[in-house]
Structure formats: C-alpha cells, structure tokens
Design an enzyme around this catalytic site. Structure first.
Site, mmCIF file in Angstrom:
data_model
loop_
_atom_site.group_PDB
_atom_site.id
_atom_site.type_symbol
_atom_site.label_atom_id
_atom_site.label_comp_id
_atom_site.label_asym_id
_atom_site.label_seq_id
_atom_site.Cartn_x
_atom_site.Cartn_y
_atom_site.Cartn_z
ATOM 1 N N GLY A 168 0.787 -1.227 0.000
ATOM 2 C CA GLY A 168 0.000 0.000 0.000
ATOM 3 C C GLY A 168 0.814 1.270 0.000
ATOM 4 C CB SER A 169 4.423 1.963 0.324
ATOM 5 O OG SER A 169 4.891 1.030 -0.642
ATOM 6 C CG ASP A 170 0.477 6.282 -1.581
ATOM 7 O OD1 ASP A 170 0.881 7.311 -0.979
ATOM 8 O OD2 ASP A 170 -0.619 5.767 -1.347
ATOM 9 C CE1 TYR A 202 -3.601 0.165 2.267
ATOM 10 C CE2 TYR A 202 -3.949 -2.031 1.367
ATOM 11 C CZ TYR A 202 -3.563 -0.709 1.200
ATOM 12 O OH TYR A 202 -3.164 -0.269 -0.044
ATOM 13 C CE LYS A 218 -3.483 2.465 -9.055
ATOM 14 N NZ LYS A 218 -4.744 2.949 -8.494
ATOM 15 C CE LYS A 251 -0.756 3.304 -5.226
ATOM 16 N NZ LYS A 251 -1.939 4.163 -4.986
ATOM 17 C CG ASP A 264 -2.503 6.436 -7.619
ATOM 18 O OD1 ASP A 264 -2.569 7.655 -7.399
ATOM 19 O OD2 ASP A 264 -3.129 5.587 -6.950
ATOM 20 C CG ASN A 274 -1.557 7.678 -3.937
ATOM 21 O OD1 ASN A 274 -0.861 6.933 -4.636
ATOM 22 N ND2 ASN A 274 -2.705 7.273 -3.397
ATOM 23 C CD GLU A 322 -5.839 6.124 -9.005
ATOM 24 O OE1 GLU A 322 -6.299 5.875 -7.880
ATOM 25 O OE2 GLU A 322 -5.499 5.236 -9.827
ATOM 26 C CD GLU A 382 -7.012 6.230 -3.107
ATOM 27 O OE1 GLU A 382 -6.446 5.822 -2.076
ATOM 28 O OE2 GLU A 382 -6.440 6.298 -4.213
ATOM 29 C CG ASP A 427 -13.138 4.674 -1.804
ATOM 30 O OD1 ASP A 427 -12.018 4.172 -1.988
ATOM 31 O OD2 ASP A 427 -13.774 4.537 -0.741
ATOM 32 C CG HIS A 449 -9.655 3.536 -4.684
ATOM 33 N ND1 HIS A 449 -10.114 3.487 -3.379
ATOM 34 C CD2 HIS A 449 -8.325 3.322 -4.628
ATOM 35 C CE1 HIS A 449 -9.082 3.266 -2.571
ATOM 36 N NE2 HIS A 449 -7.990 3.163 -3.301
ATOM 37 C CB ALA A 450 -10.724 -1.843 -5.167
ATOM 38 C CD GLU A 495 -6.646 0.243 -7.071
ATOM 39 O OE1 GLU A 495 -5.430 0.353 -6.812
ATOM 40 O OE2 GLU A 495 -7.477 1.122 -6.783
#
Length: 445
Positions: A25-27, A35, A219, A221, A249, A251, A275, A304, A327, A354-355, A385
C-alpha cells in the site's frame, strides 16, 4: 428463518492490519500505511446481521469508530421497512443530523462513518432478499432504485427524471449483459505489483506472476522522484510490454504544473491515466492537467478521495476527469455511489472504481457489475482495481480469474470479515496486535 423487521443493536470494531511491515500500500504520500477498517455490525430481531465497513490507513481509525457510534441513535430501533421504502430520505437524515452535520457536511470523518452504516444496511437488505448486492440492484425496479438516491445539490447535473430514463433505456437488454458478465467476469487491473516501496526485483517478480495468471492491466505508484519513476516505468514496460494497459498514480503529490511536467516526462511509456495528480479538491487544477495531457494520450483519473457527489458533479462538468474512480467508503455508502455512477453515465465518462485496502475489492465489484448491466452497457475503457492483499480474512473473498472479477453469488454486500480475524486484529486488544507490541514492531499507544 423469520425476516428481520428492525435493528436492535449496533457493534463497532476498530480492525487494523500491519501492512506497513511489508510496505504493502505504500505510495508517495503514505509511506507506511496499516490497512484498517472501522467495522459496524447491525443486529436485528432475527439471526440476520448487516456488516458494513469503511477504510482508513491506521491512526485515526478510532476517530471514525467514535463517529459511527455517535450515529447509533439514528440506527438502533429503526424499522427496516421504513428505511428501505424511502432510503433516499433516510440517507438524507443520516447525513444531516442537526449537530454532527457541522463537522462535515457530507465529507471527512462523518461521511466515512456514514458509509459504514449505510453499507451495513445494504448488506442486510441483500441478505434479506437472498441476493448479492449487484443482483439486488440489477433486479430492482427503476423507480425503487432511484428512490434510494438523495438528489439534493445534483439537479443542475442530473435530475431524477434523467436517472430514470438512463435506467429504463437499458432495462430491455440487461438480461443479455447479465448473462455475458456471468460468463466472462468484469475486467480488473492490479496495483499489487507497483507499490512505491517495492524493490525492482519484487516489481519484476510480481508483474511476471500476474501476467502468468492472465492479468493484462497494471498500475504503478509514482511521485517521489522523477528519475526513479522513469527508471521504474522502463522496468514495468520491459516486463509487460506495450500491448498491455499501464497506469500511474501520484496520490495527490504534485502541484498543477508539476503534474504536467512530470507526466510529460513519463509520456513515452504510454500511461493510460495519471491518477490523483494533485489535491483531490482542486477541480480546476485537474481540468488544467487534463487539458495539457489529453493530447499526449494520457487521461486524468480521480475519486479515491473525492468527498461526495457534489465534488464529482463539478469534476464531470469541468471535464476535469476522464476516468471516474468511485470509492465504496469515501462516499456515503451505496446510495451516493449510485448517484455518481448515473451522473458519470450522463457525461459519458467510464467508471473505474478504486479498491485495494481491506474489503474494498469485495465492495466495488458489485458496482462495476451493476454499472455494466444496468447503466452504461459498456466495457470500453472500464476496469476495476484489484489489490491482492488481506482477502484471506474475508468471509467471501473476491475471485479473480484471467484478470477478471468473477461475479459473486453469495447474498449480501460481502464485506464480512472472518470471526477469528475480527478477534485477532481488533485494535489494540487483539491477539495479533499484542504479539506485534511484544515483538517491538509497533509501539503501544
């Protein structure tokens, strides 16, 4: 089993998973997310329960749980028939409480809390009818479905009459599309290969494995360092080739001109979209970015963190997005998501939900299937996603085959978490968290 008639209690749990340990999940803006999902369980006067969740990335989850509990007085003791017969009015009641509205309205913590409650109610309704949520929505009479939507602040973009027209226009052919989607599934794209904290070796390994499983949409990041993004983009394209879909993406990392310059540098690698290039509230900024990048073949995607249907309305009116990323928990639950899906159809903008997260894939699959069967009737430039994390904790985990979501058949919204996982990962008292504290991997708060 007797059908429930009213809600008798609501239990709220703070469920968190330590995804920061592996950088899942890192961006560019969230380097080490955990999460998490504030989780609502609605008890009824039968054995049926409604399960609903919203999504956070760790700290702050307890604030959302507190907000859900403040809404208990508008939920417990209510007659289900009264809610479902005029769901749009009930949604309006939840979002317009005389005092709590002030700390929204219809945005932020209160709206995340609204999503958990509303999603739990729809989970319960689908279970009562014995259908997965997508099927409940597909089968619902057009007038009944539109009656679940609050059209306040929307009439300049979508009226109730226009929403009915969109639905009724597609009704005659919906059975054919339902048959098709049950056979083929709904297109997905994966983010699990492209988290910003992953090594080059891990990106290559995961992308290669995903292709072997039939995935053709990816996708990555971006946003921390331009030269590193160019290097990683090259790795991605060398692995997946140029015949597969590739998106990026940021973010919300950049300013407007920075977004244009950065993406111009990445344009040779043919991203389908950028994104969340800038602030999720900057409609005109997104419009300027889209105007500059569309001639390069790059669309703008966002949603999102788009707070409500009013923001989506402005993005659509301003031609500020080419991909509408609803979302399931940022908006106020099913009712508001339906409103945005119908608005996007009027503006002819594809919906690409978005998921990821925890439970989000389980939720958004219903929206995409519903959108295809009942609203858009198209799969062009549409995909949902998929992030392959934490599904082992779900009661009814998503199934993805050959890069497509397999339509779920179990009744409900299917966000339910396994009882053992609810027990082990409840924060901070769950056994899994106690072990992590003892190992010194996390600090006790």
């Amino acid at each position: 089993m007797a059908k429930p008639t009213k809600i008798t209690a609501m239990d709220v749990k703070d469920i968190r998973f330590p995804t920061s340990l592996e950088k899942d999940g890192s961006d560019a803006m969230h380097s080490a997310p955990d999460y998490s999902c504030p989780y609502a369980i609605l008890e009824t006067d039968s054995t049926l329960q409604g399960h609903g969740s919203t999504f956070t990335v760790g700290k702050g989850s307890e604030i959302v749980c507190y907000a859900i509990n403040t809404m208990k007085k508008m939920v417990v003791g209510r007659n289900l028939k009264d809610i479902f017969n005029n769901f749009g009015a009930y949604w309006r009641e939840i979002t317009n409480d005389d005092q709590t509205r002030w700390i929204g309205p219809e945005k932020g913590v209160t709206h995340l809390a609204t999503a958990a409650i509303i999603n739990a109610l729809w989970d319960l309704w689908a279970k009562i009818e014995g259908k997965p949520l997508w099927k409940l929505l597909v089968d619902m009479d057009a007038e009944q479905l539109v009656n679940t939507i609050d059209f306040t602040y929307m009439s300049d973009a979508l009226t109730k009459a226009e929403a009915l027209e969109i639905l009724k226009k597609m009704d005659a052919s919906k059975a054919q599309r339902e048959s098709e989607i049950l056979k083929t599934g709904y297109p997905s794209y994966t983010t699990s290969c492209g988290w910003l904290g992953y090594s080059d070796e891990k990106i290559t390994k995961l992308a290669t494995e995903a292709m072997a499983q039939g995935t053709s949409r990816f996708k990555m990041k971006v946003g921390k360092d331009l030269q590193d993004d160019i290097r990683r983009a090259k790795i991605f394209r060398e692995v997946i080739g140029f015949n597969r879909v590739w998106c990026v993406d940021a973010n919300q990392k950049w300013d407007v001109q920075e977004s244009i310059d950065w993406m111009t540098a990445l344009a040779p690698y043919k991203p389908l979209w950028i994104e969340e290039p800038t602030s999720p509230d900057d409609v005109l900024g997104h419009a300027a970015i889209a105007k500059a990048l569309n001639p390069l073949g790059i669309g703008v995607a966002t949603g999102e963190m788009c707070q409500n249907r009013v923001m989506f309305k402005q993005f659509l009116q301003a031609n500020a997005l080419q991909f509408c990323q609803i979302d399931a928990c940022r908006l106020g639950g099913v009712n508001e998501v339906l409103a945005v899906i119908l608005m996007a159809a009027k503006f002819n903008v594809p919906v690409c939900p978005h998921a990821g997260g925890v439970g989000l894939c389980e939720l958004v699959q219903h929206y995409s299937i519903f959108d295809y069967i009942r609203v858009s009737g198209s799969l062009e430039n549409r995909m949902t996603e998929f992030a392959d994390h934490l599904h082992e904790h779900m009661l009814a985990p998503v199934s993805v085959r050959n890069g497509n979501y397999v339509p779920p058949k179990a009744p409900g919204f299917l966000v339910g978490i396994q009882p053992e996982s609810l027990k082990d990962y409840e924060y901070p008292q769950g056994a899994a968290w106690q072990k992590l504290f003892d190992q010194g991997l996390f600090e006790r708060e």
